[in-house]
Design a protein around this motif. Structure first.
Motif, short mmCIF file in Angstrom:
data_model
loop_
_atom_site.label_atom_id
_atom_site.label_comp_id
_atom_site.label_asym_id
_atom_site.label_seq_id
_atom_site.Cartn_x
_atom_site.Cartn_y
_atom_site.Cartn_z
N ALA A 140 37.21 46.50 34.42
CA ALA A 140 36.04 46.81 35.26
C ALA A 140 35.97 45.91 36.49
O ALA A 140 35.32 46.26 37.48
N THR A 141 36.63 44.75 36.45
CA THR A 141 36.62 43.82 37.60
C THR A 141 38.00 43.15 37.72
O THR A 141 38.77 43.13 36.75
N GLY A 142 38.24 42.56 38.87
CA GLY A 142 39.49 41.83 39.07
C GLY A 142 39.59 40.65 38.10
O GLY A 142 40.66 40.37 37.55
N GLU A 143 38.46 39.97 37.88
CA GLU A 143 38.45 38.82 36.98
C GLU A 143 38.89 39.24 35.57
O GLU A 143 39.72 38.58 34.94
N GLU A 144 38.38 40.37 35.11
CA GLU A 144 38.76 40.87 33.78
C GLU A 144 40.25 41.25 33.76
O GLU A 144 40.96 40.99 32.80
N GLY A 145 40.69 41.86 34.84
CA GLY A 145 42.10 42.25 34.94
C GLY A 145 43.01 41.04 34.87
O GLY A 145 44.05 41.04 34.20
N ARG A 146 42.59 39.95 35.54
CA ARG A 146 43.40 38.72 35.53
C ARG A 146 43.48 38.15 34.12
O ARG A 146 44.52 37.66 33.70
N LEU A 147 42.38 38.23 33.37
CA LEU A 147 42.40 37.72 31.99
C LEU A 147 43.42 38.50 31.15
O LEU A 147 44.17 37.92 30.36
N LEU A 148 43.44 39.81 31.33
CA LEU A 148 44.38 40.63 30.55
C LEU A 148 45.83 40.32 30.92
O LEU A 148 46.70 40.17 30.05
N VAL A 149 46.09 40.22 32.23
CA VAL A 149 47.46 39.93 32.68
C VAL A 149 47.91 38.58 32.14
O VAL A 149 49.03 38.44 31.61
N ALA A 150 47.03 37.58 32.23
CA ALA A 150 47.39 36.22 31.76
C ALA A 150 47.67 36.23 30.26
O ALA A 150 48.64 35.63 29.80
#
Ligand SMILES: NC(=O)c1ccc[n+]([C@@H]2O[C@H](COP(=O)([O-])OP(=O)(O)OC[C@H]3O[C@@H](n4cnc5c(N)ncnc54)[C@H](O)[C@@H]3O)[C@@H](O)[C@H]2O)c1
Length: 364
Positions: free
Chosen positions: A111-121
């Motif tokens: 839903a947000t870039g911040e959430e996307g970054r958590l998943l990628v990391a």
């Protein structure tokens, strides 16, 4: 990931899989994963158990459940496909990664870039495949455009123009940019050479209905080379248009997704500046242009279902220990453009630089 060469035995064994979310889109994933010999569908999970059961039908040997913890605890499940609403992607996908499963997430990645970054990391830390289902990227048309750009056949990219307009369902929770532009942005992400990705975005939008968010929007993306890409999305258009044009210094490719007889047209027509190196500044101002008026060819394309190709790419990425075409980072780049576009709208269309997400072809 230290990719260990799979033995013939493990290569032949289908990957156990669960689909989570059996609403509108989930059944399309169920159908394609069931048809793919690379996977064995073991579970369909939905908070609404009856929905999961309906998707499978009465006689299926696949288990329907509303107990996600049971799915994650199943050692026979190597991968999870998430088709729940975007607001739940972080929670559902993160739990899957933490349980050691490879994950396919429907678009948008989160839903947000911040959430996307958590998943990628999380995926990279655990050496697991994280893939985003940007379905259009797996159409034969986009595959051909990638080849045309990648082989140099169209030359240097001068501009991109993408239009996705029709009388669309006016969404309650997201504006037209978040609803439609992920398709165009994900296509751009796989078509443009890595060194020519967008570096900044400016957005203009309008809400003529007064629904509280944009129903018509225009994005202008500045590419690293200085070229521009334009995306037009609109829920209010009485005509349906789905075209993407990539203009190059040698050729221009036009994709019309609504024209099955000629989805892709490759034009040897354009404008050349005659011997620009031999001109002084004054002469250049005279703009000595030549109009090139060559052939148009319509390359034949296969008719393979995009979701089928997407499923194959997910399996290949898991087997080969590599990033898929539309990996988590690709999904994240799309989110970051959408967030920067929202900032641009707040700042009356100002050009907003994009965070630089380094692409790693193989992250492990
Ligand atoms: N790739 C595409 O072209 C495409 C097309 C349409 C939708 N989508 C995406 O698919 C996703 C789902 O969209 P939809 O239209 O099918 O939504 P939907 O609301 O029709 O279905 C979502 C389902 O998920 C279930 N659910 C919600 N939270 C859950 C949880 N925590 N655990 C288990 N089940 C849960 C709901 O009960 C519902 O049945 C979205 O991300 C959407 O953007 C992609």
């Amino acid at each position: 990931m230290t990719a260990t060469a799979p033995t013939a035995r493990t290569e032949a064994r289908p990957l156990g899989l669960a689909v989570v979310g059996a609403g509108y889109w989930g059944p399309n994933l169920v159908r394609n994963f069931q048809a793919a010999e690379e996977f064995r569908l073991r579970w369909v999970c939905d908070l609404d158990l009856a929905r999961a059961q309906r998707v499978l039908g009465e006689y299926s040997t696949v288990s329907a459940t509303d107990d996600y913890a049971a799915v994650l605890a199943d050692p026979g499940v190597a991968a999870i496909a998430v088709a729940t609403p975007a607001a739940t992607h972080l929670e559902v996908a993160l739990a899957a990664l933490r349980a050691g499963k490879h994950v396919l997430v429907e678009k948008p990645l989160a839903a947000t870039g911040e959430e996307g970054r958590l998943l990628v990391a999380e995926a990279e830390r655990r050496n697991l495949v994280l893939m985003c289902d940007h379905t259009y990227c797996y159409t034969p048309a986009v595959g051909r455009i990638r080849e045309l750009v990648g082989s140099g056949e169209i030359g240097d990219i001068q501009y991109v123009d993408s239009v996705r307009i029709n009388l669309g369902l006016v969404q309650k929770d997201v504006d037209v940019l978040w609803d439609l532009a992920p398709h165009d942005l994900s296509i751009l992400d796989v078509v443009l050479p890595e060194e020519d990705r967008p570096i900044a975005v400016a957005a203009q939008a309008a809400d003529p209905l007064g629904v509280g968010h944009a129903c018509v929007a225009y994005l202008t993306l500045r590419l690293a080379s200085g070229a521009i890409a334009h995306v037009h999305v609109n829920w209010l258009s009485p005509t349906k248009v789905r075209t993407t044009m990539v203009g190059g210094s040698k050729r221009t490719v036009v994709w019309d997704d609504l024209n099955p007889q000629q989805r892709i047209a490759l034009f040897d027509r354009g404008v050349d500046l005659s011997s620009p190196d031999q001109l002084d500044a004054g002469e250049r101002r005279e703009l000595m242009v030549n109009y090139r008026s060559g052939d148009m060819v319509a390359p034949a394309l296969g008719e393979k279902e995009a979701l089928r190709a997407m499923v194959e790419e997910f399996a290949a990425a898991i087997r080969q220990g590599r990033a898929p075409l539309t990996d988590g980072r690709s999904g994240l780049r799309v989110l970051e453009i959408l967030e920067a576009a929202a900032q641009s709208l707040e700042r009356q269309g100002a050009l907003v630089p994009l965070p630089s997400v380094q692409r790693v072809g193989v992250a492990w």
